[in-house]
Design an enzyme around this catalytic site. Structure first.
Site, short mmCIF file in Angstrom:
data_model
loop_
_atom_site.label_atom_id
_atom_site.label_comp_id
_atom_site.label_asym_id
_atom_site.label_seq_id
_atom_site.Cartn_x
_atom_site.Cartn_y
_atom_site.Cartn_z
N ASP A 1 27.21 63.29 19.20
CA ASP A 1 26.17 62.43 19.76
C ASP A 1 25.82 61.39 18.70
O ASP A 1 26.16 61.55 17.52
CB ASP A 1 24.92 63.27 20.12
CG ASP A 1 23.79 62.40 20.65
OD1 ASP A 1 24.07 61.45 21.41
OD2 ASP A 1 22.62 62.64 20.28
N SER A 2 25.12 60.34 19.12
CA SER A 2 24.67 59.34 18.17
C SER A 2 23.71 59.95 17.14
O SER A 2 23.57 59.45 16.04
CB SER A 2 23.96 58.22 18.92
OG SER A 2 22.92 58.76 19.71
N CYS B 1 26.57 62.21 24.13
CA CYS B 1 25.74 61.01 24.21
C CYS B 1 26.03 60.26 25.51
O CYS B 1 27.18 59.94 25.81
CB CYS B 1 26.09 60.12 23.01
SG CYS B 1 25.21 58.58 22.94
N GLU C 1 11.67 62.32 19.53
CA GLU C 1 12.00 62.62 18.12
C GLU C 1 10.73 62.88 17.32
O GLU C 1 10.73 63.63 16.36
CB GLU C 1 12.80 61.46 17.52
CG GLU C 1 14.10 61.28 18.26
CD GLU C 1 15.31 61.12 17.39
OE1 GLU C 1 15.16 60.71 16.24
OE2 GLU C 1 16.42 61.41 17.89
N HIS D 1 17.89 62.83 25.30
CA HIS D 1 16.53 63.26 24.96
C HIS D 1 15.67 63.59 26.18
O HIS D 1 14.66 64.27 26.07
CB HIS D 1 15.82 62.17 24.16
CG HIS D 1 16.36 61.95 22.79
ND1 HIS D 1 17.68 61.60 22.56
CD2 HIS D 1 15.78 62.02 21.58
CE1 HIS D 1 17.86 61.46 21.26
NE2 HIS D 1 16.73 61.71 20.64
N1 DGL Z 1 22.13 59.79 22.56
C1 DGL Z 1 21.70 58.58 23.20
C2 DGL Z 1 22.02 58.68 24.70
O1 DGL Z 1 22.12 59.76 25.27
C3 DGL Z 1 20.23 58.31 22.97
C4 DGL Z 1 19.92 57.88 21.54
C5 DGL Z 1 20.61 56.57 21.16
O2 DGL Z 1 20.22 55.50 21.62
O3 DGL Z 1 21.57 56.64 20.39
O4 DGL Z 1 22.17 57.69 25.35
#
Ligand code: DGL
Length: 266
Positions: free
Chosen positions: A11-12, A74, A151, A184
Site C-alpha cells: 500500500d502507499s 491501495c 491516521e 482507510h
Molecule cells: N492507500 C490509499 C488508497 O487506498 C489512500 C492513501 C493515499 O492517498 O495514498 O487509495
C-alpha cells in the site's frame, strides 16, 4: 501442490493494513509480508505516471522477497496498475474487483463510490461497475480529508462526523449502496453509517479482497500446507518505522505488532 511462500501486500502507507487484517482473519495460516511506502505516501493526490512508477517499484520489491502472490491493497494503485498487469511472474490482485462485485450483488442500480482524488479521477470503479451492471447509475466523490483523520485516530469524533456529513450529503437517499473505495475508509464505517442511515449498504473492499485472495490461492493451487502454525506477519516501510508502528496499531486494532522494519527500495 502447496506453497509456503508468503503473500505480498503493498500500500502507499499503512491503510492497507485493513486489507492485511482481513486476509489474516480469513487465512490465518498464510504467512504475510506487507510493504508500506510511507516515504512516498499519499498516492491519492499524485498523477497516474507517478503512481504507476511507485507501484512497479513495490511489486518488484515483493517479487525479490519471493512472494507467491501480490495484493495491491491501495485503491489508488489498483485503479491504475491492475489493468496493465496481464502478465506477471505471480498473480496480482487489486482491491477494486472484489468491492465492485459485492456492490453490484447488493444494489438495485444506484451505487455511490468514495475514494481519493486519483481513484475517483481514474473512473476505475465506474468502468468496473458498468461492465458488471450495464446501465447502473454511479455517483462518485473524492473525500481526501478522511485519510488524515483516520491516521490521526479521529475515528469517532465530532470533527469527523461533520466532515462526513459535508462529503456524503449528496448520496443521501440517492444511492442504495456505497463503495468505501479507499484503504482507510472501513475504519469510518460507523460514522459513515450514521450519516447515511441503515438503508444504504456500505461495501468494505478490504473484506471482499480477502475473499478474492482465497479464491485465487485455490485457483492457482497456492495454499500453504503448514497447518500447525499461525502465519507470520512481517511489516516493512520505506520511511519512519517508529511513527508507522503507532499508526499501524490503530489500523490493526486489537492485533499485536511488536516491530516494523525499514527498507530502502527507492
Ligand atoms: N492507500 C490509499 C488508497 O487506498 C489512500 C492513501 C493515499 O492517498 O495514498 O487509495
Amino acid at each position: 501442490m502447496s506453497d509456503r511462500r508468503p503473500i505480498g501486500i503493498f500500500d502507499s502507507g499503512l491503510g492497507g493494513l485493513t486489507v492485511l487484517r482481513q486476509i489474516h482473519d480469513l487465512l490465518p495460516r498464510e504467512p504475510l509480508v506487507y510493504l508500506g511506502d510511507t516515504a512516498r505516501v499519499p498516492y491519492g493526490s499524485k498523477s497516474e505516471k507517478t503512481v504507476l512508477k511507485y507501484s512497479e517499484n513495490n511489486i518488484r520489491y515483493l517479487e525479490r522477497h519471493d512472494v507467491k502472490m501480490v495484493v495491491v491493497a491501495c485503491n489508488t494503485a489498483s485503479a491504475y496498475v491492475i489493468p496493465l498487469l496481464k502478465k506477471h511472474s505471480v498473480p496480482v490482485i487489486g482491491v477494486i474487483e472484489g468491492g465492485v462485485e459485492a456492490a453490484v450483488k447488493n444494489s438495485g442500480g444506484a451505487i455511490g463510490v468514495i475514494g481519493t482524488e486519483a481513484t475517483i479521477n481514474s473512473k476505475a470503479y465506474e468502468f468496473a461497475i458498468n461492465r458488471k451492471l450495464p446501465g447502473a447509475k454511479v455517483t462518485s466523490k473524492a473525500c481526501p480529508l478522511f485519510v488524515p483523520l483516520v491516521e490521526e485516530g479521529w475515528i469517532d469524533s465530532p470533527v469527523t462526523r461533520a466532515v462526513a456529513s459535508e462529503y456524503l450529503e449528496m448520496f443521501y437517499e440517492k444511492v442504495d449502496t456505497l463503495v468505501l473505495g479507499c484503504t482507510h475508509y472501513p475504519l469510518l464505517k460507523k460514522t459513515i453509517g450514521q450519516v447515511l442511515g441503515t438503508a444504504t449498504i456500505l461495501v468494505d473492499s478490504a473484506r471482499e479482497t480477502a475473499l478474492k485472495v482465497k479464491e485465487a490461492l485455490g485457483q492457482y493451487d497456492l495454499f500453504t500446507d503448514d497447518y500447525m502454525n499461525v502465519g507470520s506477519i512481517e511489516i516493512v516501510v520505506t520511511d519512519s518505522p517508529g511513527r508507522s508502528l503507532r499508526v499501524a496499531k490503530r489500523m490493526l486494532g486489537y492485533r499485536k505488532i511488536e516491530k516494523i522494519g525499514y527498507v530502502d527500495i527507492i
